[in-house]
Write a protein that holds these residues in place. Structure first.
Motif, PDB file in Angstrom:
ATOM      1  N   SER A 104       5.918   1.038  -2.647  1.00 49.57           N
ATOM      2  CA  SER A 104       5.147   2.294  -2.676  1.00 49.57           C
ATOM      3  C   SER A 104       3.707   2.089  -2.232  1.00 49.57           C
ATOM      4  O   SER A 104       3.018   3.057  -1.919  1.00 49.57           O
ATOM      5  CB  SER A 104       5.197   2.911  -4.071  1.00 49.57           C
ATOM      6  N   LYS A 160       2.167   9.263   0.476  1.00 51.12           N
ATOM      7  CA  LYS A 160       2.869   8.491  -0.556  1.00 51.12           C
ATOM      8  C   LYS A 160       4.241   8.086  -0.057  1.00 51.12           C
ATOM      9  O   LYS A 160       4.919   8.857   0.618  1.00 51.12           O
ATOM     10  CB  LYS A 160       3.100   9.325  -1.818  1.00 51.12           C
ATOM     11  N   THR A 179       1.198   2.314   3.310  1.00 51.86           N
ATOM     12  CA  THR A 179       0.666   3.607   3.743  1.00 51.86           C
ATOM     13  C   THR A 179       0.853   3.855   5.237  1.00 51.86           C
ATOM     14  O   THR A 179       0.507   4.919   5.732  1.00 51.86           O
ATOM     15  CB  THR A 179      -0.838   3.721   3.411  1.00 51.86           C
TER      16      THR A 179
END
Length: 177
Positions: free
Chosen positions: A126, A64, A129
């Motif tokens: 966000s 995350k 990855t």
């Protein structure tokens, strides 16, 4: 919308103990007469913040990315956390003479904080990855004076000094061999 003419503030700076880089870019002029920043633009610096390759060697697989501030003009104080990166990885804990390995799952958090006061312009989304050492994790609008103060207070160093310093350190725990 005002057009900006930008130029590098001379060099990239490094914070060795956190393995972060800071890349200042000076806003030379704003071409819109309606801009509230006209007349002070030469003092405004956008500073991009990223993680060095050595810093990434201490991060496992990203699970995350958590921006810690609303990126729409939030006032940022020096030392304020901007982004958290949660990660996990596997490490060998033991191995016998037949090369049977015992693996353990480890996880951690890598935190990115601001070395300057300013206004947050952006953070990495966000949804990302995967990152590398060229990715900008956050951008802050600040002043040249704030950058100079950060260089003095935080022992920010130039690139060659940073590379000399890390060459004397052990490699990161997840460095590719």
């Amino acid at each position: 919308m005002a057009a900006r003419i930008m130029r590098p503030f001379t060099q990239k700076f490094f914070l060795p103990n956190c393995h972060l880089w800071y890349r200042p870019v000076v806003i030379d002029e704003l071409t819109s007469s309606r801009s509230k920043m006209r007349g002070i633009a030469g003092n405004i610096v956008l500073i991009d913040i990223g993680i060095t390759k050595r810093g990434l060697d201490d991060i496992g697989d990203i699970t995350k990315i958590l921006p810690q501030c609303d990126p729409t003009g939030t006032l940022i104080k020096q030392g304020q956390e901007l982004v958290k990166i949660e990660w996990d990885a596997h490490v060998i804990t033991t191995a016998d003479e037949l090369y049977h390995a015992v693996w353990e799952n480890v996880n951690g958090v890598f935190s990115i904080s601001s070395a300057v006061d300013g206004i947050l312009a952006a953070t990495i989304p966000s949804s990302v990855t995967y990152i590398d050492d060229t990715d900008v994790m956050a951008t802050i609008a600040t002043s040249k004076e704030s950058i100079t103060l950060a260089i003095q207070q935080h022992n920010l160093v130039d690139e060659s000094t940073y590379h000399r310093m890390i060459s004397r350190q052990s490699p990161g725990q997840f460095q590719d061999v």
